[in-house]
Design an enzyme around this catalytic site. Structure first.
Site, PDB file in Angstrom:
ATOM      1  CG  ASP A  26      -2.177  -0.729   1.094  1.00  0.00           C
ATOM      2  OD1 ASP A  26      -2.567  -1.038  -0.044  1.00  0.00           O
ATOM      3  OD2 ASP A  26      -2.805  -1.018   2.130  1.00  0.00           O
ATOM      4  CG  LEU A  27       3.003   2.261   3.528  1.00  0.00           C
ATOM      5  CD1 LEU A  27       3.952   1.684   4.574  1.00  0.00           C
ATOM      6  CD2 LEU A  27       2.553   3.669   3.926  1.00  0.00           C
TER       7      LEU A  27
END
Lengths: 400, 400
Positions: B158-159
């Site tokens: 996600d990051l």
């Protein structure tokens, strides 16, 4: 390759993962990225994994589509050539030390609008690596079943820093296009790591509660998500993030009655509340373990797919590399045999897909010094005689 | 906050981690980021960690410095308002489905030069999450001491996708500034994950060897790096990446003789070869375990610092949050008490430091709908009467 950044040129003097990925992402979007290395290769040139001939499969993938200039960076003349290349180009990505011959202060003399993006260890210039900032901010103490800390294998902080560096480069260019002003953006791994802890609410969480989050093994914090094992032994991750997925999941597993019984006993409703499903996982997980353990993976996957429930089987990396959906039939990959190692395998393009543009083919990583002559002629206007002299005296390298 | 992106406005319709971080990074660099949510909050509005009053510490950190517009997105009129805001602004970050009312095709009708950046699960539109793409590409099978797979706790995919989305937005803007053309960049989590495996050489490695990398516990693949425990019980990560660090490390631990004996016995030299230090770790690790196990952490750390050797102690997240170097004395953080939760704690600014510019203070996340009236007036030129009617009919929300 998509030509979003066509016309942009960047000098990259870097090694390992973070700043090379920043250059890679730019190259995959059509920028000219000129990586400058020590003649014979920098500290990451033989980084594992390597082939039997000691060619780095790591290097040749992190540097696809870049140009390579090889210089003797231990000599004053080699260092000056790199400084001049940076000044002539105007955009620079690096993880060289903040205070050395590649300091922004030094480089911007003679190129006032220079933009430097520098990935660092600690903000104060002290060395750090992905693997050391990770345990400094606490993740290994939360990972795995316990009690021992578990390091991640994915160099997540390097990767995040690299993508953020590519973003910061374009943000600084955006500002320069308005103001005319250059500048340096410093990106310390340590700040990326602790800043991310903060962004995800972790600083607030531990200071609010005064304690650390418990270890959860493979369960996800704050919602219903965990690995389960099917009757035929396939471990599968299942995560629920919407009310519809929850109701579909308990219907697919025939768990409406048992889940309603837990709700009645505990006086809660799980229908719309992630946190309650997490809080009462002691009662829920055994129901799901039994229901999933009684089904084959094929049956389970079909039922979950029909309900729009997010799941995936645990696979090894070799399984993943041979998976049609992930690699073989994935348009992000192309068969590729022009690698410096001579080994042929699927090569990745950019993560982003632009439906409006044609996807260009992946490119090869350069050999060390492959573009030395071209770049010195084009960027510094050196004559072929001058370049030949620099090669003869060992200041400039070309492929042997 | 640094004003690199001043003048840029972005509409963000998103939830969870990936696309909210893309917006956060833009806001921290001075862009106006207008997050549009369902009235009362989207699916991530109560995501854990939460306070005793059910305020999300996660949401209030992932959305600092953004504006909030609240709409009833289940109503046709609410959806139209969001579409009109996107068209009026021209830049859009989202993780809404590719084919719905926020499809790029629909939105670009009436705004041909629109740029949409869309974080997705799978490239084909099927749902996926960080935790499911991670096990699909093989990392949990390589993480931890074995034999069970270990999920990461950090939502690394996600990051990475979020930072890459912020980069892709600026890259697409760069192209539009030259060509006048907009377009969509789709960023599937699955492609970020398997593409990263490829970029790090993982696809090539497993296809070349025909097998998976062995589990290494907390050791680092392909070089000398591992956790060791000092005499006073402090677990510490030590990683060597340069010849100088290696010679300084064996000198600091008084291991010159024993290491030379291993070199003589095995007919190798460790001085300049990461791979050999890794290959012979069976002989090296016991020497280092004994030498480090005989010293206090304070003595060890001083000796390593003097030699420029990269190391760090394992800490919990609470230790990290209370650490002066990481948080208390770190200029990236500021004491902050204007959080929607009412809880006061250090707030992070951008990861990047720009020495040439003044660092602005961190900002608060908005309350749901805090900027509804302002944004609808400014962006869509709605009158106060029209806005009041939309509020009365429940199409537009404002803080209660």
């Amino acid at each position: 390759m998509y030509p979003l950044l066509q016309g942009l040129s960047v000098i990259e003097a870097s090694s390992f993962v973070a700043s090379p990925t920043a250059g890679l992402y730019c190259a995959q979007f059509g920028a000219e990225v000129i990586r400058v290395d020590q003649i014979g290769g920098g500290p990451d040139f033989r980084r594992w994994p390597v082939t039997g001939e000691n060619d780095s499969l790591y290097w040749e993938n992190l540097n696809r589509g870049k140009k390579s200039v090889a210089l003797d960076l231990s000599s004053p003349q080699g260092r000056e050539l790199l400084q001049e290349l940076v000044r002539a180009t105007g955009q620079f990505i690096t993880n060289f030390p903040v205070g050395g011959f590649l300091s922004h202060e030094t480089l911007s003399q003679g190129r006032a609008d220079l933009i430097t993006v520098r990935v660092m260890g600690w903000a104060d210039g002290a060395p750090a690596l992905d693997y050391t900032v990770n345990n400094a901010v606490g993740y290994p103490m939360m990972t795995g079943p316990g009690p021992e800390p578990v390091n991640h294998v994915l160099p997540a902080w390097d990767l995040l820093s690299g993508a953020y560096a590519a973003f910061a480069l374009l943000a600084a260019i955006q500002r320069r296009s308005v103001s005319g002003e250059g500048g340096e953006v410093r990106i310390p791994l340590s700040d990326v790591a602790i800043g991310t802890v903060a962004n995800l609410g972790g600083i607030a969480e531990v200071l609010y509660s005064g304690e650390n989050r418990p270890r959860l093994g493979n369960a996800v914090y704050g919602l219903f998500g965990r690995d389960f094992v099917t009757a035929d032994g396939q471990r599968t991750m299942i995560v629920v993030v919407t009310p519809r997925q929850w109701s579909n999941l308990i219907a697919a597993l025939g768990l409406e009655g048992p889940v309603a019984a837990v709700e009645a006993e505990r006086g809660v409703s799980f229908a719309k509340d992630d946190g309650l499903r997490y809080d009462h996982r002691d009662a829920l997980f055994p129901l799901f373990e039994a229901a999933i353990g009684a089904r084959s993976h094929a049956d389970l996957a079909a039922a979950l797919d029909a309900g729009g429930i997010v799941h995936s089987a645990y696979r090894t990396m070799l399984d993943a590399a041979r998976d049609p959906r992930l690699v073989g039939d994935n348009p992000m990959f192309s068969a590729f045999d022009a690698n410096p190692s001579g080994f042929a395998y699927p090569a990745a393009g950019p993560f982003g897909t632009v439906p409006q543009l044609e996807r260009g083919a992946p490119q090869a990583a350069p050999r060390n010094g492959q573009h030395s002559e071209q770049v010195l002629a084009e960027r510094l206007n050196l004559s072929s005689g001058e370049i030949a002299r620099l090669i003869d005296t060992g200041i400039v390298g070309t492929p042997s």
